[in-house]
Design a protein around this motif. Structure first.
Motif, PDB file in Angstrom:
ATOM      1  N   LEU A 282       0.801  -1.217   0.000  1.00  0.00           N
ATOM      2  CA  LEU A 282       0.000   0.000   0.000  1.00  0.00           C
ATOM      3  C   LEU A 282       0.840   1.275   0.000  1.00  0.00           C
ATOM      4  O   LEU A 282       0.319   2.360  -0.202  1.00  0.00           O
ATOM      5  N   MET A 283       2.140   1.133   0.228  1.00  0.00           N
ATOM      6  CA  MET A 283       3.023   2.299   0.282  1.00  0.00           C
ATOM      7  C   MET A 283       3.754   2.549  -1.037  1.00  0.00           C
ATOM      8  O   MET A 283       4.450   3.543  -1.159  1.00  0.00           O
ATOM      9  N   ASP A 284       3.600   1.663  -2.006  1.00  0.00           N
ATOM     10  CA  ASP A 284       4.309   1.797  -3.274  1.00  0.00           C
ATOM     11  C   ASP A 284       4.117   3.173  -3.888  1.00  0.00           C
ATOM     12  O   ASP A 284       2.993   3.668  -3.980  1.00  0.00           O
ATOM     13  N   GLY A 285       5.219   3.777  -4.291  1.00  0.00           N
ATOM     14  CA  GLY A 285       5.172   5.057  -4.985  1.00  0.00           C
ATOM     15  C   GLY A 285       5.024   6.269  -4.082  1.00  0.00           C
ATOM     16  O   GLY A 285       4.981   7.389  -4.569  1.00  0.00           O
ATOM     17  N   ARG A 286       4.967   6.082  -2.781  1.00  0.00           N
ATOM     18  CA  ARG A 286       4.817   7.216  -1.866  1.00  0.00           C
ATOM     19  C   ARG A 286       6.162   7.554  -1.237  1.00  0.00           C
ATOM     20  O   ARG A 286       6.941   6.665  -0.897  1.00  0.00           O
ATOM     21  N   THR A 287       6.412   8.828  -1.054  1.00  0.00           N
ATOM     22  CA  THR A 287       7.670   9.317  -0.496  1.00  0.00           C
ATOM     23  C   THR A 287       7.410   9.961   0.858  1.00  0.00           C
ATOM     24  O   THR A 287       6.433  10.698   1.025  1.00  0.00           O
ATOM     25  N   SER A 288       8.304   9.711   1.801  1.00  0.00           N
ATOM     26  CA  SER A 288       8.159  10.287   3.136  1.00  0.00           C
ATOM     27  C   SER A 288       8.720  11.704   3.164  1.00  0.00           C
ATOM     28  O   SER A 288       9.531  12.088   2.333  1.00  0.00           O
ATOM     29  N   ALA A 289       8.302  12.443   4.161  1.00  0.00           N
ATOM     30  CA  ALA A 289       8.952  13.704   4.497  1.00  0.00           C
ATOM     31  C   ALA A 289      10.187  13.361   5.324  1.00  0.00           C
ATOM     32  O   ALA A 289      10.251  12.290   5.939  1.00  0.00           O
ATOM     33  N   ALA A 290      11.170  14.240   5.343  1.00  0.00           N
ATOM     34  CA  ALA A 290      12.331  14.055   6.214  1.00  0.00           C
ATOM     35  C   ALA A 290      11.910  14.359   7.643  1.00  0.00           C
ATOM     36  O   ALA A 290      11.118  15.267   7.891  1.00  0.00           O
ATOM     37  N   VAL A 291      12.436  13.574   8.593  1.00  0.00           N
ATOM     38  CA  VAL A 291      12.133  13.791  10.005  1.00  0.00           C
ATOM     39  C   VAL A 291      13.446  13.740  10.780  1.00  0.00           C
ATOM     40  O   VAL A 291      14.190  12.771  10.689  1.00  0.00           O
ATOM     41  N   LYS A 292      13.718  14.818  11.518  1.00  0.00           N
ATOM     42  CA  LYS A 292      14.926  14.872  12.338  1.00  0.00           C
ATOM     43  C   LYS A 292      14.590  15.606  13.625  1.00  0.00           C
ATOM     44  O   LYS A 292      14.038  16.698  13.597  1.00  0.00           O
ATOM     45  N   GLY A 293      14.884  14.962  14.753  1.00  0.00           N
ATOM     46  CA  GLY A 293      14.625  15.574  16.046  1.00  0.00           C
ATOM     47  C   GLY A 293      14.201  14.537  17.052  1.00  0.00           C
ATOM     48  O   GLY A 293      14.351  13.343  16.834  1.00  0.00           O
ATOM     49  N   ALA A 294      13.638  15.004  18.154  1.00  0.00           N
ATOM     50  CA  ALA A 294      13.157  14.116  19.215  1.00  0.00           C
ATOM     51  C   ALA A 294      11.633  14.045  19.134  1.00  0.00           C
ATOM     52  O   ALA A 294      10.957  15.068  19.244  1.00  0.00           O
ATOM     53  N   TYR A 295      11.131  12.837  18.911  1.00  0.00           N
ATOM     54  CA  TYR A 295       9.692  12.611  18.741  1.00  0.00           C
ATOM     55  C   TYR A 295       9.292  11.337  19.456  1.00  0.00           C
ATOM     56  O   TYR A 295      10.100  10.418  19.591  1.00  0.00           O
ATOM     57  N   THR A 296       8.014  11.231  19.843  1.00  0.00           N
ATOM     58  CA  THR A 296       7.499   9.920  20.198  1.00  0.00           C
ATOM     59  C   THR A 296       7.443   9.155  18.874  1.00  0.00           C
ATOM     60  O   THR A 296       7.321   9.778  17.803  1.00  0.00           O
ATOM     61  N   PRO A 297       7.524   7.842  18.898  1.00  0.00           N
ATOM     62  CA  PRO A 297       7.455   7.112  17.632  1.00  0.00           C
ATOM     63  C   PRO A 297       6.183   7.409  16.832  1.00  0.00           C
ATOM     64  O   PRO A 297       6.229   7.525  15.611  1.00  0.00           O
ATOM     65  N   GLN A 298       5.059   7.582  17.509  1.00  0.00           N
ATOM     66  CA  GLN A 298       3.821   7.869  16.791  1.00  0.00           C
ATOM     67  C   GLN A 298       3.879   9.248  16.125  1.00  0.00           C
ATOM     68  O   GLN A 298       3.454   9.407  14.985  1.00  0.00           O
ATOM     69  N   ALA A 299       4.430  10.241  16.823  1.00  0.00           N
ATOM     70  CA  ALA A 299       4.557  11.578  16.238  1.00  0.00           C
ATOM     71  C   ALA A 299       5.513  11.545  15.051  1.00  0.00           C
ATOM     72  O   ALA A 299       5.268  12.193  14.028  1.00  0.00           O
ATOM     73  N   ALA A 300       6.598  10.787  15.163  1.00  0.00           N
ATOM     74  CA  ALA A 300       7.534  10.665  14.050  1.00  0.00           C
ATOM     75  C   ALA A 300       6.859  10.026  12.844  1.00  0.00           C
ATOM     76  O   ALA A 300       7.067  10.447  11.706  1.00  0.00           O
ATOM     77  N   LEU A 301       6.019   9.030  13.087  1.00  0.00           N
ATOM     78  CA  LEU A 301       5.288   8.377  12.009  1.00  0.00           C
ATOM     79  C   LEU A 301       4.367   9.375  11.300  1.00  0.00           C
ATOM     80  O   LEU A 301       4.291   9.403  10.072  1.00  0.00           O
ATOM     81  N   LEU A 302       3.700  10.211  12.066  1.00  0.00           N
ATOM     82  CA  LEU A 302       2.846  11.241  11.471  1.00  0.00           C
ATOM     83  C   LEU A 302       3.665  12.224  10.638  1.00  0.00           C
ATOM     84  O   LEU A 302       3.234  12.640   9.564  1.00  0.00           O
ATOM     85  N   HIS A 303       4.849  12.594  11.125  1.00  0.00           N
ATOM     86  CA  HIS A 303       5.697  13.518  10.366  1.00  0.00           C
ATOM     87  C   HIS A 303       6.222  12.869   9.087  1.00  0.00           C
ATOM     88  O   HIS A 303       6.336  13.541   8.061  1.00  0.00           O
ATOM     89  N   LEU A 304       6.573  11.592   9.148  1.00  0.00           N
ATOM     90  CA  LEU A 304       7.035  10.902   7.939  1.00  0.00           C
ATOM     91  C   LEU A 304       5.970  10.957   6.855  1.00  0.00           C
ATOM     92  O   LEU A 304       6.269  11.126   5.684  1.00  0.00           O
ATOM     93  N   GLU A 305       4.748  10.807   7.271  1.00  0.00           N
ATOM     94  CA  GLU A 305       3.625  10.813   6.349  1.00  0.00           C
ATOM     95  C   GLU A 305       3.429  12.207   5.751  1.00  0.00           C
ATOM     96  O   GLU A 305       2.878  12.353   4.675  1.00  0.00           O
TER      97      GLU A 305
END
Length: 91
Positions: free
Chosen positions: A56-79
């Motif tokens: 389901l992720m084929d062809g989708r690109t993440s945003a860059a994420v750098k910093g201190a995040y909870t894993p769930q917040a980092a997942l939201l930022h990647l999206e």
């Protein structure tokens, strides 16, 4: 909409390290890349398992994420702002 879940055992039976997956900010450094790969790296960097169907992720690109995040917040930022992920913690 895509369903992705961070695995979260019930607190009564969870090892201390797994509880930190929900609440503790952790260092994350993931450049923009294919979203499925970025989520794999997030899981490795945080030690928190993430359930995902890579097809389901084929062809989708993440945003860059750098910093201190909870894993769930980092997942939201990647999206990013794509609103592809519906994050739910299985009971």
């Amino acid at each position: 909409m895509l369903l992705v879940g961070m695995v979260s055992p019930t607190s009564a039976h969870a090892p201390q390290g797994m509880l930190s997956c929900e609440t503790e900010k952790q260092p994350v450094n993931i450049p923009s890349m294919p979203l499925a790969r970025a989520i794999e790296i997030l899981s490795r960097q945080t030690g928190c398992p993430v359930l995902i169907d890579p097809i389901l992720m084929d062809g989708r690109t993440s945003a860059a994420v750098k910093g201190a995040y909870t894993p769930q917040a980092a997942l939201l930022h990647l999206e990013g702002s794509k609103n592809l992920l519906d994050l739910r913690v299985p009971l």
